[in-house]
Scaffold this active site. Structure first.
Site, short mmCIF file in Angstrom:
data_model
loop_
_atom_site.label_atom_id
_atom_site.label_comp_id
_atom_site.label_asym_id
_atom_site.label_seq_id
_atom_site.Cartn_x
_atom_site.Cartn_y
_atom_site.Cartn_z
CD1 TRP A 130 -5.14 5.44 -0.69
CD2 TRP A 130 -4.28 6.61 1.00
NE1 TRP A 130 -6.16 5.71 0.21
CE2 TRP A 130 -5.66 6.44 1.24
CE3 TRP A 130 -3.52 7.34 1.93
CZ2 TRP A 130 -6.29 6.95 2.37
CZ3 TRP A 130 -4.15 7.85 3.06
CH2 TRP A 130 -5.52 7.66 3.26
CG HIS A 155 1.14 1.44 -4.80
ND1 HIS A 155 0.31 1.64 -3.72
CD2 HIS A 155 2.41 1.57 -4.32
CE1 HIS A 155 1.03 1.87 -2.65
NE2 HIS A 155 2.31 1.82 -2.97
CD GLU A 228 -3.54 -4.71 7.17
OE1 GLU A 228 -4.60 -4.17 7.60
OE2 GLU A 228 -2.55 -4.08 6.79
CB CYS A 262 -5.52 -0.59 8.85
SG CYS A 262 -3.81 -1.18 8.83
#
Length: 454
Positions: A130, A155, A228, A262
């Site tokens: 998100w 998603h 990832e 991230c």
């Protein structure tokens, strides 16, 4: 269980959607399989035209998509607009470069005619987060579709409007309707999607826990995956660094997207002789970042995506303090409306404390002291993660030497870690494997085939 949009500014549910039934999911997957049968035979020129068309839609609807991001996960609209435009850019990048990246490559020296071919394989499942609800999807979709594959998107459950808006952009563009489909499903349906023979692999961006589960499910089915995952990026400040510049970048690198990135700088490793100066400068730079309503054009930091994630972050802050860390800025759970968390700085926490080895997914900077460069390098690499990192010094050549020693997928000297279509993006260790973007990314889901004529 319904999927719902909850505005993190107000805490109110704004929209709710029924989750797909297994039959609806199967129908959507079959559509993309049928689409692949045609799409794989289209030429690169046609695929490029479709990507350019999609880029035009993304640019035209950038304001609309930015408002959706603000409503569903709290991203300030100015940043959401930039994200939508970046998505248009990655579509254009692969439209312009994809054919050359996948051109057959002759192989000499074998005494016979041989070449390497790159062929599409089927439908890719994208399991996306998100925090960058458009960019994370398009940076995977653009190369996969240019390569001749099709895609289904699962998603994050808290951004269903963004998920449907992405599909609507594809439908508005020149792409056939059955090349990209959004699946309104929860995590429990992911394994069922992987069971379909037409699904040839999965690309996931998300948490370490989610990645472990999906990678295991893909491996059990002998299907390719790209992961990832999380990061705890080191931001190494040497004694000769430009402290004001480093602090300015550090503030936005830690607090942009409310710290929910991230590749955000998360562990600041600072030479002892400039430690106090850097901490003071970082606090000043944080004070310049306006926090507030994500719909306001001048807001830089919006609310976190949910009060639940804010509570998790605050628990980590409390554990840092209990371990011996000193909160010098922020760290107090605010009252009032909105999932806001104050921009915070914690110093002198024990480097080996369990909480300091976790990923703090919010606007909290952990600042550690290093007595020399060797200790700084050891601290930078002493982490289960390996996504990104940066080194700050006026000696560029020396900075590049140190950058090569940092164990991560991307390292920047005197700058902020970021993703760029020109460069491969991904991590090592617990940050995942495989690469997105550049020519490396477009070859993740193709058959790299040797063709030989004896």
């Amino acid at each position: 269980m319904p999927l719902q949009s909850t505005n993190p500014l107000t805490g109110t549910v704004t929209k709710q959607f029924d989750e797909f039934t297994p039959e609806q999911t199967a129908a959507a997957v079959r559509e993309t399989a049928e689409g692949y049968a045609v799409w794989k035979n289209t030429d690169f020129a046609h695929r490029a035209e479709c990507l350019i068309s999609l880029a035009q839609v993304l640019r035209a609807r950038a304001d609309e998509f930015a408002a959706l991001m603000a409503e569903e996960m709290g991203k300030p609209v100015s940043f959401g607009r930039t994200e939508a435009l970046k998505c248009a850019g990655v579509c254009e990048f692969y439209a312009q470069n994809g054919e050359a990246m996948l051109a057959s490559r002759p192989v000499s020296g074998s005494g016979r005619e041989a070449f390497v071919d790159f062929a599409p394989m089927g439908t890719v499942l994208a399991v996306m987060p998100w925090n960058f609800p458009f960019w994370q999807v398009l940076r995977v979709a653009a190369p996969a579709l240019m390569a001749g594959n099709t895609m289904v998107l699962k998603h994050a459950s808290n951004v269903p409007q963004c998920a449907l808006a992405i599909e609507s952009a594809f439908r508005e563009s020149a792409f056939p309707d059955n090349v990209f489909r959004t699946l309104l499903i929860g995590a429990r349906q992911v394994e069922a999607v992987l069971d379909f023979d037409s699904i040839i692999g999965v690309s996931l961006t998300g948490s370490e826990g989610a990645g472990s589960k999906v990678a295991a499910a893909a491996g059990a089915r002998l299907k390719k995956c790209v992961m990832e995952l999380g990061g705890s990026d080191p931001f190494v400040v040497l004694a000769d660094a430009d402290i004001d510049k480093a602090a300015g970048v550090a503030a936005i690198a830690r607090c942009g997207n409310a710290g929910q990135t991230c590749i955000a700088a998360k562990r600041f490793i600072v030479m002892d002789e400039v430690f106090d100066v850097f901490v003071e400068a970082l606090g000043r730079e944080m004070d310049k970042l306006k926090m507030g309503d994500p719909m306001a054009e001048d807001t830089v930091v919006g609310p976190m995506s949910s009060t639940g994630l804010r509570a998790d972050l605050h628990d980590q802050v409390r554990r840092c303090e209990a371990a011996g860390g000193k909160i010098v800025k922020g760290g107090v759970l605010p009252e009032g409306e909105g999932a806001f968390y104050p921009l915070s700085i914690i110093v002198d926490a024990p480097f080996d404390a369990e909480v300091c080895r976790e990923e703090l997914f919010g606007p909290v900077a952990l600042v550690f002291r290093a007595t020399d460069e060797e200790q700084a390098m050891a601290m930078a690499n002493d982490t289960p993660f390996g996504l990104g990192g940066s080194v700050w010094t006026r000696d560029i050549e020396h900075g590049l030497e140190l950058a090569r020693r940092i164990e991560a997928g991307s390292v920047v000297v005197n700058g902020q870690v970021r993703s760029d279509p020109l460069l491969p993006f991904g991590g090592i260790k617990r940050s995942g494997f495989g690469r997105e973007l550049s020519d490396f990314g477009i070859r993740e889901f193709v058959n790299i085939k040797s063709v030989i004529c004896d």
